[in-house]
Design a protein around this motif. Structure first.
Motif, PDB file in Angstrom:
ATOM      1  N   TYR A  26       0.838  -1.202   0.000  1.00  0.00           N
ATOM      2  CA  TYR A  26       0.000   0.000   0.000  1.00  0.00           C
ATOM      3  C   TYR A  26       0.872   1.251   0.000  1.00  0.00           C
ATOM      4  O   TYR A  26       1.949   1.270   0.601  1.00  0.00           O
ATOM      5  N   ILE A  28       1.496   5.293   0.609  1.00  0.00           N
ATOM      6  CA  ILE A  28       1.128   6.548   1.273  1.00  0.00           C
ATOM      7  C   ILE A  28       2.291   7.518   1.143  1.00  0.00           C
ATOM      8  O   ILE A  28       3.447   7.119   1.069  1.00  0.00           O
ATOM      9  N   ARG A  66      -5.390  15.789  -0.420  1.00  0.00           N
ATOM     10  CA  ARG A  66      -5.145  14.364  -0.206  1.00  0.00           C
ATOM     11  C   ARG A  66      -6.198  13.462  -0.845  1.00  0.00           C
ATOM     12  O   ARG A  66      -6.309  12.303  -0.463  1.00  0.00           O
ATOM     13  N   SER A 252     -12.962   5.025   6.092  1.00  0.00           N
ATOM     14  CA  SER A 252     -12.358   5.878   5.051  1.00  0.00           C
ATOM     15  C   SER A 252     -13.368   6.576   4.160  1.00  0.00           C
ATOM     16  O   SER A 252     -13.025   7.565   3.499  1.00  0.00           O
ATOM     17  N   TYR A 257      -6.701   8.240   0.041  1.00  0.00           N
ATOM     18  CA  TYR A 257      -5.537   8.364   0.917  1.00  0.00           C
ATOM     19  C   TYR A 257      -5.763   7.631   2.239  1.00  0.00           C
ATOM     20  O   TYR A 257      -4.918   6.854   2.690  1.00  0.00           O
ATOM     21  N   GLN A 260      -5.780   3.864   1.861  1.00  0.00           N
ATOM     22  CA  GLN A 260      -4.406   3.354   1.785  1.00  0.00           C
ATOM     23  C   GLN A 260      -3.742   3.321   3.160  1.00  0.00           C
ATOM     24  O   GLN A 260      -3.048   2.369   3.509  1.00  0.00           O
ATOM     25  N   VAL A 261      -3.970   4.355   3.954  1.00  0.00           N
ATOM     26  CA  VAL A 261      -3.359   4.434   5.282  1.00  0.00           C
ATOM     27  C   VAL A 261      -3.830   3.280   6.163  1.00  0.00           C
ATOM     28  O   VAL A 261      -3.032   2.623   6.831  1.00  0.00           O
ATOM     29  N   PHE A 264      -2.426   0.040   4.887  1.00  0.00           N
ATOM     30  CA  PHE A 264      -0.989  -0.015   5.199  1.00  0.00           C
ATOM     31  C   PHE A 264      -0.794  -0.505   6.630  1.00  0.00           C
ATOM     32  O   PHE A 264       0.052  -1.361   6.910  1.00  0.00           O
ATOM     33  N   ALA A 294      -0.776   8.500   9.419  1.00  0.00           N
ATOM     34  CA  ALA A 294      -1.344   9.549   8.557  1.00  0.00           C
ATOM     35  C   ALA A 294      -1.143  10.946   9.111  1.00  0.00           C
ATOM     36  O   ALA A 294      -1.657  11.906   8.527  1.00  0.00           O
ATOM     37  N   GLY A 297      -0.136  13.758   6.633  1.00  0.00           N
ATOM     38  CA  GLY A 297      -1.186  14.062   5.666  1.00  0.00           C
ATOM     39  C   GLY A 297      -2.399  14.694   6.311  1.00  0.00           C
ATOM     40  O   GLY A 297      -3.020  15.587   5.739  1.00  0.00           O
TER      41      GLY A 297
END
Length: 584
Positions: A26, A28, A66, A252, A257, A260-261, A264, A294, A297
């Protein structure tokens, strides 16, 4: 339970020694450049294809921070399959402080490098040449580029287009934006696709320049694209059950973004525990690590909002927290919640709520943060009680006057300081440092009514810090009213002492004062009722006698007459009584 199946057998997943050192798939912290890891946005690419085919020379893309704008821009050449167009990306992220000639030089350099132009074919104008004559770009450079491209059109993909307006709005609005419009008008083979990191309404001059240009929002991914973003990068390694995927989507909301976080963090946890089957419980366990991952971001996400929007954002997150804790389905309105924190509602705050809804940070009702992971982060990093204090920085005139008032207070010029503090709140009613100063100033000056007014707001802002002084103000004001012992003042005094009990249920002073008021009113009313009773007796007896006489005299029949003015007696009885002789 259903699963998204990997392409290799479960036994190969669990027993393979090659899994542990595997890199997290993943992504980021950077745009996604790998086509196989980019998912969704089909409707956006069709929008671009259709408009380019129709010869539309300016296409505006916009989206919140983002959301994946740079990734989209990178993949336009891969997914927009319309022939006859050559795409060149130009990032304006670090160009905010440059002059027009410097920006144009870097743009020309980027085009030359992308096309791998030979200096004998096309010469990039220098900064000095462009400072002397910016028209060199349109008169010499771009026509030479068109000859190299032959029949192809040049499409400039302008990332972070609004950065110029952020750093140097006068230069952007007055120089670069109009110059770019003139280039597009003059050069038949030049197209531009600017990408803007905010709503188009925030750039009215840009909209005016490119009036009528089609635009498309880069928003949240749909459910199907989000599921692919979750499962496909780790296919063959991780196995997500349906509830796990649903949990990630709930956190999410399809934001690429944050999806993905979370994934991850899920992958990192699975690798550490050597457990490659992911459940909803596993997803919940990684929320805190995901927030940590995160942080950078998320901070950038937050910093892009003006203060009123930050305050509303935190208020909605707090209202949701309260509703969840109290098992309520509908959270409190954020503006109503702010009033409970001592905030005076202003036009800025009301507009901030509307903008957060419009920009997708809140749902359509304005009662929920769109991305649940962001809501949890807000509660952790930007609690409402902390954020409302930032409202006092909104008015520079109020801040300047505050400094003057503070110096006046230090010089014991109390009256002048209080006047200035009051004036500050007219400029900015949410200048809380001023509220605190006024509360203390009026208490010291023994203006207890005003002290209660301002300490009430101070207590709403910080109940721990200002509790003691509010109680002191209420007791002092209550005593002042109680000492006058007038009916109207007694009711007001009772209210002050009652408020103290609400804040400090065991406060003995307030309890004693309430008993005194009750006893006073009880004795007072007893005296009143006794006086009324005596008056009734004094006035009532003669009235009763007179009334009885009246009844007796007025209502005797013809064969009856009054006796002593009261009661009726037979006439015959009177006569008999007179003729009967005495028996002596």
């Amino acid at each position: 339970m259903n699963y998204i199946e990997p392409t290799i057998k479960d036994s190969e997943i669990i027993n393979s020694d090659s899994i542990m050192p595997q890199r997290n798939p993943y992504i980021i912290g950077r745009p996604i450049t790998e086509p196989e890891k980019f998912f969704g946005r089909e409707s956006l690419f069709h929008f671009l294809e259709d408009n380019l085919r129709e010869g539309t020379k300016v296409l505006l893309l916009h989206g919140q921070r983002r959301i994946g704008k740079s990734s989209v821009l990178f993949h336009i050449p891969n997914f927009v399959v319309e022939d006859g167009f050559h795409f060149v990306a130009f990032d304006l992220q670090d160009k905010g402080q440059l002059s027009l000639s410097e920006i144009l030089h870097e743009l020309a350099t980027e085009i030359s490098d992308d096309l791998d132009l030979d200096v004998t074919q096309v010469t990039v104008p220098t900064v000095a040449e462009l400072e002397a004559d910016t028209n060199i770009l349109s008169r010499e450079f771009l026509p030479a580029v068109s000859q190299v491209l032959d029949e192809e059109n040049l499409v400039l993909l302008l990332d972070e287009f609004d950065v110029l307006s952020n750093h140097n709005p006068t230069a952007a609005d007055g120089d670069f934006f109009p110059y770019l419009k003139s280039l597009v008008s003059e050069q038949d083979q030049l197209y531009i696709i600017p990408v803007i990191g905010r709503q188009l309404d925030d750039l009215p001059k840009l909209l005016e320049l490119f009036k009528g240009a089609p635009n498309h929002e880069i928003g949240l991914l749909n459910n199907e694209s989000t599921k692919r973003l979750i499962a496909n990068p780790a296919q063959g390694v991780l196995r997500y059950d349906d509830e796990a995927i649903q949990a990630i989507m709930e956190l999410s909301a399809g934001h690429p973004y944050f999806t993905q976080v979370i994934c991850f963090a899920v992958f990192g946890q699975a690798r550490e525990q050597e457990n490659w089957q992911v459940t909803r419980a596993d997803v919940e366990k990684v929320v805190e690590p995901a927030i940590e991952i995160a942080e950078g971001g998320l901070a950038w996400f937050w910093d892009g909002l003006p203060i009123p929007e930050q305050v509303i954002f935190s208020a909605v997150a707090e209202a949701q927290r309260i509703a969840i804790n109290q098992d309520e389905r509908v959270p409190e309105q954020p503006l109503k919640l702010l009033k409970g924190y001592g905030v005076i509602l202003t036009e800025q705050l009301e507009q901030a709520l509307k903008r957060l809804i419009k920009n997708g940070f809140l749902n359509d009702s304005g009662l929920k943060v769109t991305v649940e992971l962001v809501r949890r982060w807000l509660l952790k990093r930007y609690p409402l009680q902390q954020e409302i204090l930032a409202l006092e920085s909104l008015d520079s005139l109020a801040n300047d006057l505050y400094k003057i008032a503070v110096e006046q207070s230090k010089r014991e010029e109390k009256l002048d300081a209080l006047k200035n503090y009051e004036q500050i709140l007219k400029y900015n009613p949410n200048h809380f440092s001023t509220v605190f100063e006024l509360a203390e100033g009026y208490l010291s000056d023994q203006n207890f009514a005003k002290a209660v007014e301002y300490y009430t707001r101070a207590y709403q802002v910080d109940s721990i810090l200002h509790k003691e002084r509010l109680v002191q103000s209420l007791l002092s004001y209550g005593n002042e009213l109680w000492s006058k012992q007038q009916p109207a003042n007694l009711n007001r005094a009772r209210k002050q002492f009652t408020r103290v009990i609400q804040i400090e249920p065991e406060n003995q002073i307030a309890r004693e004062k309430l008993r005194e008021i009750k006893d006073f009113e009880s004795k007072k009313y007893s005296k009143i009722w006794f006086a009324r009773f005596i008056a009734a007796i004094i006035v009532g007896i003669p009235l009763l006698v007179a009334f009885g006489y009246y009844l007796g005299y007025s209502h005797c029949s013809k064969d009856l007459k009054k006796r002593d003015g009261i009661g009726c007696r037979s006439i015959l009885q009177n006569k008999c009584t007179k003729i009967v002789p005495s028996r002596h």
